[in-house]
Design an enzyme around this catalytic site. Structure first.
Site, PDB file in Angstrom:
ATOM      1  N   SER A   3      55.255  -4.042 -22.691  1.00  0.00           N
ATOM      2  CA  SER A   3      53.915  -3.522 -23.115  1.00  0.00           C
ATOM      3  C   SER A   3      53.414  -2.473 -21.885  1.00  0.00           C
ATOM      4  CB  SER A   3      52.898  -4.640 -23.109  1.00  0.00           C
ATOM      5  OG  SER A   3      51.481  -4.008 -23.079  1.00  0.00           O
ATOM      6  N   GLY A   4      53.318  -1.163 -22.243  1.00  0.00           N
ATOM      7  CA  GLY A   4      52.906  -0.192 -21.231  1.00  0.00           C
ATOM      8  C   GLY A   4      51.557  -0.084 -20.992  1.00  0.00           C
ATOM      9  N   LYS A  34      57.143  -7.112 -31.717  1.00  0.00           N
ATOM     10  CA  LYS A  34      57.579  -5.977 -31.515  1.00  0.00           C
ATOM     11  C   LYS A  34      57.964  -5.147 -32.910  1.00  0.00           C
ATOM     12  CE  LYS A  34      58.483  -2.453 -28.523  1.00  0.00           C
ATOM     13  NZ  LYS A  34      59.347  -2.528 -27.615  1.00  0.00           N
ATOM     14  N   SER A  38      52.859  -4.822 -30.919  1.00  0.00           N
ATOM     15  CA  SER A  38      53.212  -3.769 -29.980  1.00  0.00           C
ATOM     16  C   SER A  38      54.260  -2.779 -30.813  1.00  0.00           C
ATOM     17  CB  SER A  38      53.673  -4.206 -28.697  1.00  0.00           C
ATOM     18  OG  SER A  38      54.029  -3.277 -27.899  1.00  0.00           O
ATOM     19  N   GLY A  57      42.533 -10.371 -34.298  1.00  0.00           N
ATOM     20  CA  GLY A  57      41.251 -10.819 -33.822  1.00  0.00           C
ATOM     21  C   GLY A  57      40.114  -9.708 -34.466  1.00  0.00           C
TER      22      GLY A  57
END
Length: 370
Positions: free
Chosen positions: A85-86, A165, A234, A355
């Protein structure tokens, strides 16, 4: 059912290509590379489509692990699930969390309760025109159930975090779909990340019974009332299928770890973070609970799409200098870090259908000394 033992080890990194901490633990015998199932990491890139720190980190890890696994680097990524995760804005600190799993004879005498378990599965490759649509939702739901079975989890209530991913669109992929007479969800590479993340999260919700399975293409990014309370997705350019990692608790696990979660209703929902800590026997930092140690916290963050937080306007969506996802990671990361007592936490931006709008799931892993 086979009993397994799962470990979760957080390792600080000095840069996207730094593998020294992992290699040191392998050399000392603390980690057996053959038992590594997944590695989740935070890298210090911009988190956008062109964030090459993620690919660089995975390439460095594959190159380092290849000789220790007796595999060429390109096959390491087929064996181990890598999710980078960037974006480590604000006080967030670059790190990786290594998950290992091994078969054991049985649970130690006196061990009680369900313990941390992990499972992994893959979807089939998607066509570009399937991203963000019902096909991705359906196939993801199947993979989540397969990953639950791999983890030895039979009750969806025991699933506390599902990391996925997923792919994104490129101009070449859009052109390929057009050549077949099909239309993609969007022609924008950046915009496609939201569609892919959102559809993947809805697949988690379907698999766990959080929503009905009759989700339509037009519901993606439009039905804010449809979401999963445990999904974290992601998007990346390097694949065309979904990699699904399920984290939960199981009686078939002899792990020294537990996982729990809560749902943040907005970016400043500190009580939800405290609830997640409490769910694994931890408190607000400094965690003075005897026999419990914080390993890591995993959370999703996004700028509230209605432009306000608890009645007050925010400017994250209007800032032309800094992207909204970077604002959100910094804000939520700062809140959680203050409560956890560390910035080495996994906070990922882009929480479509993960969420409620403006909020997101927050999961905590703790190590038990008993």
């Amino acid at each position: 059912m086979q009993t397994t033992s799962v470990d979760a080890i957080r390792i600080a990194t000095k840069g996207p290509g730094d593998v020294s901490g992992l290699i040191s633990m392998i050399s000392s015998g603390a980690i057996d590379p053959s038992e590594i199932l997944a590695i989740l990491g935070k890298t210090e890139g911009n988190g956008g489509v062109n964030d090459f720190t993620r690919e660089y980190a995975v390439a460095a890890l594959c190159a380092a692990l290849a000789p220790r696994l007796g595999l060429p680097p390109e096959q390491v990524e087929q064996r181990i699930a890598f999710v980078m995760s960037g974006g480590t804005e604000g006080v967030l600190s670059p790190h990786i969390t290594v998950f290992t799993r091994r078969d054991v004879e049985g649970r130690p005498a006196g061990m009680s309760g369900k313990r941390l378990s992990i499972g992994m599965a893959h979807t089939r490759d998607f066509l570009p025109e399937e991203l963000g649509h019902s096909a991705q939702i359906t196939e993801t739901a199947k993979a989540v159930k397969a990953a639950m079975a791999d983890a030895g989890i039979t009750d969806s209530a025991d699933v506390h975090f599902v990391q996925i991913k997923c792919p994104l669109l490129t101009s070449d992929r859009v052109e390929a779909a057009n050549a077949r007479g099909n239309k993609t969800a969007t022609a924008s590479a950046y915009g496609s990340t939201a569609y892919s993340r959102g559809a993947s999260a809805l697949g988690v919700a379907v698999a766990l019974g959080e929503i009905a399975p009759d989700v339509r293409d037009e519901d993606v990014l439009r039905r804010d009332d449809l979401f999963s309370s445990v999904a974290s997705t992601s998007a990346g350019i390097e694949l065309m299928h979904n990699v699904v990692i399920v984290l939960g608790n199981s009686l078939s696990s002899a792990s020294a770890f537990e996982i729990g979660h809560a749902v943040m209703t907005d970016a400043i929902d500190a009580p939800a973070v405290v609830s997640a800590l409490n769910s694994v026997g931890l408190g607000v930092a400094p965690q003075a609970k005897t026999g419990r140690e914080l390993v890591n916290i995993f959370a999703k963050a996004e700028a509230s799409p209605n432009g306000s937080v608890r009645g007050f306007r925010h400017t994250m969506l209007e800032d032309t200098d800094i992207s909204a996802t970077r604002h959100a990671r910094a804000a939520v990361g700062g809140l959680i870090a203050g409560l956890a007592g560390t910035g080495a936490i996994y906070v990922s931006g882009g929480a479509e259908h993960q969420g409620p709008p403006g909020g997101g799931p927050v999961a905590v892993i703790a190590r038990l000394s008993d």
